[in-house]
Write a protein that holds these residues in place. Structure first.
Motif, short mmCIF file in Angstrom:
data_model
loop_
_atom_site.label_atom_id
_atom_site.label_comp_id
_atom_site.label_asym_id
_atom_site.label_seq_id
_atom_site.Cartn_x
_atom_site.Cartn_y
_atom_site.Cartn_z
N GLY A 137 -13.05 7.37 1.19
CA GLY A 137 -13.50 8.35 2.34
C GLY A 137 -13.21 7.80 3.71
O GLY A 137 -13.70 8.35 4.61
N ASP A 138 -12.95 6.69 3.64
CA ASP A 138 -12.90 6.01 5.23
C ASP A 138 -11.79 4.84 5.24
O ASP A 138 -11.11 4.45 4.19
N ILE A 139 -11.62 4.17 6.44
CA ILE A 139 -10.60 3.19 6.73
C ILE A 139 -11.17 2.06 5.71
O ILE A 139 -12.56 1.49 6.31
N PRO A 140 -10.66 1.33 4.57
CA PRO A 140 -11.18 0.26 4.00
C PRO A 140 -11.20 -1.21 5.07
O PRO A 140 -10.53 -1.17 5.88
N GLU A 141 -12.20 -1.95 4.73
CA GLU A 141 -11.86 -3.45 5.13
C GLU A 141 -11.30 -4.39 4.10
O GLU A 141 -11.14 -3.88 2.78
N GLY A 145 0.70 -1.32 -0.01
CA GLY A 145 -0.01 -0.21 -0.19
C GLY A 145 0.96 1.26 0.06
O GLY A 145 0.42 2.35 -0.39
N ALA A 146 1.89 1.03 0.51
CA ALA A 146 3.10 2.50 0.48
C ALA A 146 3.82 2.62 -0.57
O ALA A 146 4.44 3.50 -0.62
N ILE A 147 3.28 1.70 -1.71
CA ILE A 147 4.13 2.13 -3.13
C ILE A 147 3.83 3.59 -3.49
O ILE A 147 2.54 4.01 -3.41
N ALA A 180 -4.62 -6.92 2.48
CA ALA A 180 -4.16 -7.02 3.78
C ALA A 180 -4.20 -5.88 4.65
O ALA A 180 -3.79 -4.59 4.00
N LEU A 181 -4.58 -5.68 5.73
CA LEU A 181 -4.42 -4.34 6.78
C LEU A 181 -3.66 -4.67 7.88
O LEU A 181 -3.79 -5.77 8.48
N ASP A 182 -2.97 -3.88 8.43
CA ASP A 182 -2.18 -3.70 9.63
C ASP A 182 -2.89 -2.70 10.43
O ASP A 182 -2.39 -1.77 10.23
N SER A 183 -3.85 -3.12 11.43
CA SER A 183 -4.68 -1.90 12.04
C SER A 183 -5.33 -1.19 11.07
O SER A 183 -6.02 -1.57 10.26
N ASN A 184 -5.05 0.22 11.03
CA ASN A 184 -5.65 1.00 9.81
C ASN A 184 -4.72 1.22 8.69
O ASN A 184 -5.33 2.04 8.06
N LYS A 237 -1.23 -4.66 1.97
CA LYS A 237 -0.98 -5.31 0.31
C LYS A 237 -2.45 -4.88 -0.40
O LYS A 237 -3.47 -5.04 0.17
N VAL A 238 -2.12 -4.70 -1.53
CA VAL A 238 -3.22 -4.31 -2.48
C VAL A 238 -2.93 -5.35 -3.85
O VAL A 238 -1.87 -5.22 -4.35
N GLU A 239 -4.06 -5.89 -4.25
CA GLU A 239 -3.92 -6.50 -5.49
C GLU A 239 -4.40 -5.65 -6.54
O GLU A 239 -5.57 -5.11 -6.42
N ILE A 240 -3.76 -5.63 -7.63
CA ILE A 240 -4.00 -4.64 -8.80
C ILE A 240 -4.65 -5.70 -10.14
O ILE A 240 -3.53 -6.42 -10.38
N SER A 241 -5.79 -5.40 -10.58
CA SER A 241 -5.94 -6.18 -11.86
C SER A 241 -6.53 -5.32 -12.86
O SER A 241 -7.19 -4.34 -12.53
N LYS A 242 -6.15 -5.76 -13.85
CA LYS A 242 -6.85 -5.04 -15.22
C LYS A 242 -8.19 -5.54 -15.37
O LYS A 242 -8.68 -6.68 -15.44
N LYS A 243 -9.31 -4.55 -15.60
CA LYS A 243 -10.66 -4.80 -15.68
C LYS A 243 -10.75 -5.41 -17.32
O LYS A 243 -10.13 -4.95 -18.15
#
Length: 93
Positions: A57-61, A24-26, A77-81, A85-91
């Protein structure tokens, strides 16, 4: 002090199905350089996690999805708030 031109290393995993798992920090700049995507210039965020937070506009789940251009960004994946990790896929077009 940090040199703003120092490049940070981020884990980018390319899956067999073509999807990408990344931190997520990329930096948005790094995503734009490595993918066929262009984020708005007048943005209030510098990271992928910031983009997701700005979009919803909010902390995701875990499992929250954000669609942008031809891509889907799914919080894996979330670590607290913090979006870890984020999965990126082409639609499918």
């Amino acid at each position: 002090l940090r040199d703003p031109y120092d490049r940070e290393e981020y884990e980018i995993i390319k899956k067999k199905d073509g999807n990408i798992i990344t931190d997520g920090a990329i930096k948005i700049y790094d995503l734009e350089e490595n993918m066929d995507i262009e984020f708005p210039d007048n943005r209030e965020y510098d990271t992928l996690a910031g983009f997701i937070l700005d979009s919803i506009g909010d902390i995701p789940e875990k499992g929250t999805e954000v669609n942008f251009e031809n891509y889907k960004f799914k919080v894996m994946a979330l670590d607290s708030n913090r979006i870890n990790k984020v999965e990126i896929s082409k639609k499918n077009e």
